[in-house]
Structures are given as C-alpha cells and as structure tokens.
Design an enzyme around this catalytic site. Structure first.
Site, PDB file in Angstrom:
ATOM      1  N   ASP A 180      31.828  -3.485  54.308  1.00 60.62           N
ATOM      2  CA  ASP A 180      33.071  -3.183  55.030  1.00 60.62           C
ATOM      3  C   ASP A 180      32.804  -3.173  56.544  1.00 60.62           C
ATOM      4  OD1 ASP A 180      35.654  -2.367  55.489  1.00 60.62           O
ATOM      5  OD2 ASP A 180      35.442  -0.375  54.614  1.00 60.62           O
ATOM      6  N   TYR A 234      28.902   3.221  46.498  1.00 61.16           N
ATOM      7  CA  TYR A 234      29.677   3.766  45.385  1.00 61.16           C
ATOM      8  C   TYR A 234      28.874   3.850  44.081  1.00 61.16           C
ATOM      9  CZ  TYR A 234      34.017   3.838  48.182  1.00 61.16           C
ATOM     10  OH  TYR A 234      34.983   4.115  49.120  1.00 61.16           O
ATOM     11  N   GLY A 260      28.225  -0.466  55.075  1.00 63.62           N
ATOM     12  CA  GLY A 260      27.967  -1.567  54.141  1.00 63.62           C
ATOM     13  C   GLY A 260      28.718  -2.836  54.505  1.00 63.62           C
TER      14      GLY A 260
HETATM   15  P1  ADP Z   1      30.643  -0.046  47.878  1.00 61.97           P
HETATM   16  O1  ADP Z   1      31.087   1.146  48.676  1.00 61.97           O
HETATM   17  O2  ADP Z   1      31.799  -0.743  47.177  1.00 61.97           O
HETATM   18  O3  ADP Z   1      29.494   0.272  46.976  1.00 61.97           O
HETATM   19  P2  ADP Z   1      28.879  -1.349  49.824  1.00 61.97           P
HETATM   20  O4  ADP Z   1      29.258  -2.078  51.053  1.00 61.97           O
HETATM   21  O5  ADP Z   1      28.102  -0.080  50.001  1.00 61.97           O
HETATM   22  O6  ADP Z   1      30.235  -1.103  49.007  1.00 61.97           O
HETATM   23  O7  ADP Z   1      28.052  -2.307  48.884  1.00 61.97           O
HETATM   24  C1  ADP Z   1      28.639  -3.306  48.075  1.00 61.97           C
HETATM   25  C2  ADP Z   1      27.674  -4.469  47.969  1.00 61.97           C
HETATM   26  O8  ADP Z   1      27.765  -5.254  49.161  1.00 61.97           O
HETATM   27  C3  ADP Z   1      26.205  -4.058  47.841  1.00 61.97           C
HETATM   28  O9  ADP Z   1      25.630  -4.826  46.785  1.00 61.97           O
HETATM   29  C4  ADP Z   1      25.605  -4.436  49.192  1.00 61.97           C
HETATM   30  O10 ADP Z   1      24.234  -4.822  49.070  1.00 61.97           O
HETATM   31  C5  ADP Z   1      26.461  -5.630  49.561  1.00 61.97           C
HETATM   32  N1  ADP Z   1      26.509  -5.983  50.994  1.00 61.97           N
HETATM   33  C6  ADP Z   1      26.322  -5.199  52.086  1.00 61.97           C
HETATM   34  N2  ADP Z   1      26.475  -5.915  53.208  1.00 61.97           N
HETATM   35  C7  ADP Z   1      26.771  -7.188  52.833  1.00 61.97           C
HETATM   36  C8  ADP Z   1      27.036  -8.419  53.528  1.00 61.97           C
HETATM   37  N3  ADP Z   1      27.044  -8.485  54.863  1.00 61.97           N
HETATM   38  N4  ADP Z   1      27.288  -9.537  52.789  1.00 61.97           N
HETATM   39  C9  ADP Z   1      27.303  -9.496  51.449  1.00 61.97           C
HETATM   40  N5  ADP Z   1      27.063  -8.374  50.732  1.00 61.97           N
HETATM   41  C10 ADP Z   1      26.799  -7.235  51.417  1.00 61.97           C
END
Ligand code: ADP
Length: 182
Positions: free
Chosen positions: A47, A134, A45
């Site tokens: 991260d 999550y 994601g």
């Molecule tokens: P978590 O484990 O906290 O749920 P995720 O990364 O899976 O974290 O998702 C958190 C949010 O970040 C989601 O709404 C996802 O769509 C969004 N997301 C993923 N990649 C990016 C990015 N490059 N920029 C902004 N938001 C993002």
C-alpha cells in the site's frame, strides 16, 4: 486439493496466469491491485509503495471514496504509475481462521476481478493480499488466490493476463507448486 487445482489450471486458461517476482508499482499492466486498509488512507507494505509511486493525488482521491469494507474493492486512476487503474481491496486480518477469513480473501479476488471487467481491463497484477502485515497463512492464501482467479477466468473472455506478483520467495514457491503441470 493440489492435484485438483493443477488439473483445473491446466484445463482452463493456465497461460493467462503468470507468476513474477517484481515490485508491483513498476509493472506495465492495465491495472494493479492494492492490498489496502479499510480507511483507504495509505499505509505500509505494498500500500505504501503504491501511494509513493502513484503520487499524492492518489491519497486525495482515496479520501473521497468513503473507505472500503473487508472483502470489497474500489477503483482509482493510477496517476503516476504505468497502470491506468489501481483497484484497492481490503484483505482480512488472519485471526486463526474463525472469522470468515478465507471467504473474505476469496471475495477480495472476485470483487477486484469484477471491477476490472467493468473497466475493460485486459491485464492485471495482484500482490499476495493479506500475506504481509495481515498474517494470512501463505499456503491457504495462495490456494484461494489461484482457485478464485481460475474460476473467474473460466467464465470471462476479456482478461488476457493475470500476474501474481511475489515479493517473497516462499510465496513464489507456493504459487509455482500450484501452477506446475507435470
Ligand atoms: P497485507 O496488509 O494485505 O498483508 P502487505 O502489504 O503487508 O499487505 O503485504 C501483502 C503482500 O505484498 C506481501 O506478500 C508483501 O511481501 C507484498 N509486497 C510488499 N511490497 C510489495 C511490492 N512493492 N510489490 C509487490 N508485492 C509487495
């Protein structure tokens, strides 16, 4: 609830909050927020995207931080990003709402904002913490994000711009509902 939040946003600092559809790694702000895991070791994601864009030095520094508990936040430099700071916060996994998930998510926003203030951050971009892998319900997550940010801004004079970064149309619509003032 929605109406009260709207009024609150209207009366306090609404102009400082912007909803944008973007890749958070591309933003030219003082700080971006990472929805990290407790080990601070990178992952999927947002991260994974942040680690790829910031470069391998980010993981080297993250490994020295001793992890991060859910609801707390730790800061690193931005390395190859335009942003000078990355604030890593660990959102709660949603287990149905009986494990203090809502308070822990509010704590992520609050602890991140406090750390941003310590580092003199004027502009910050948040992803929708916990709404991806999550599985936090989107409406609740957006309510908590906006409420916590608005409350914080009401007692802070330093932050000039808070970007709510959406990567998903459902999240964008939900934030817009909360920020629309008739
Ligand atoms: P978590 O484990 O906290 O749920 P995720 O990364 O899976 O974290 O998702 C958190 C949010 O970040 C989601 O709404 C996802 O769509 C969004 N997301 C993923 N990649 C990016 C990015 N490059 N920029 C902004 N938001 C993002």
């Amino acid at each position: 609830m929605l109406f009260q939040l709207s009024l609150l946003v209207k009366s306090m600092n609404k102009d400082k909050i912007k909803i944008i559809n973007a890749d958070i790694t591309k933003l030219d702000v003082d700080a971006i927020v990472n929805a990290a895991n407790q080990a601070l070791c990178g992952g999927g994601g947002v991260d994974g995207a942040i680690h790829r864009a910031a470069g391998p030095e980010l993981l080297d520094v993250c490994k020295t931080l001793g992890g991060c508990n859910t609801g707390l936040a730790k800061r690193t430099p931005g390395f190859n990003l335009a942003a000078s700071h990355i604030i890593h916060t660990v959102g709660p996994v949603w287990y149905g709402g009986h494990k203090n998930e809502e308070d822990l998510l509010a704590s992520c926003y609050l602890e991140t904002l406090k750390l941003a203030s310590i580092h003199n951050v004027k502009s910050i971009a948040f992803p929708a913490i916990s709404t991806g892998a999550y599985r936090f319900p989107i409406k609740k997550a957006c309510d908590i994000a906006i409420k916590t940010i608005v409350e914080y801004l009401s007692s802070d004079n330093q932050l000039e711009r808070v970007l709510l970064v959406c990567f998903d149309a459902k999240i964008e619509r939900q934030y817009q509902k909360l920020l629309v003032i008739k």
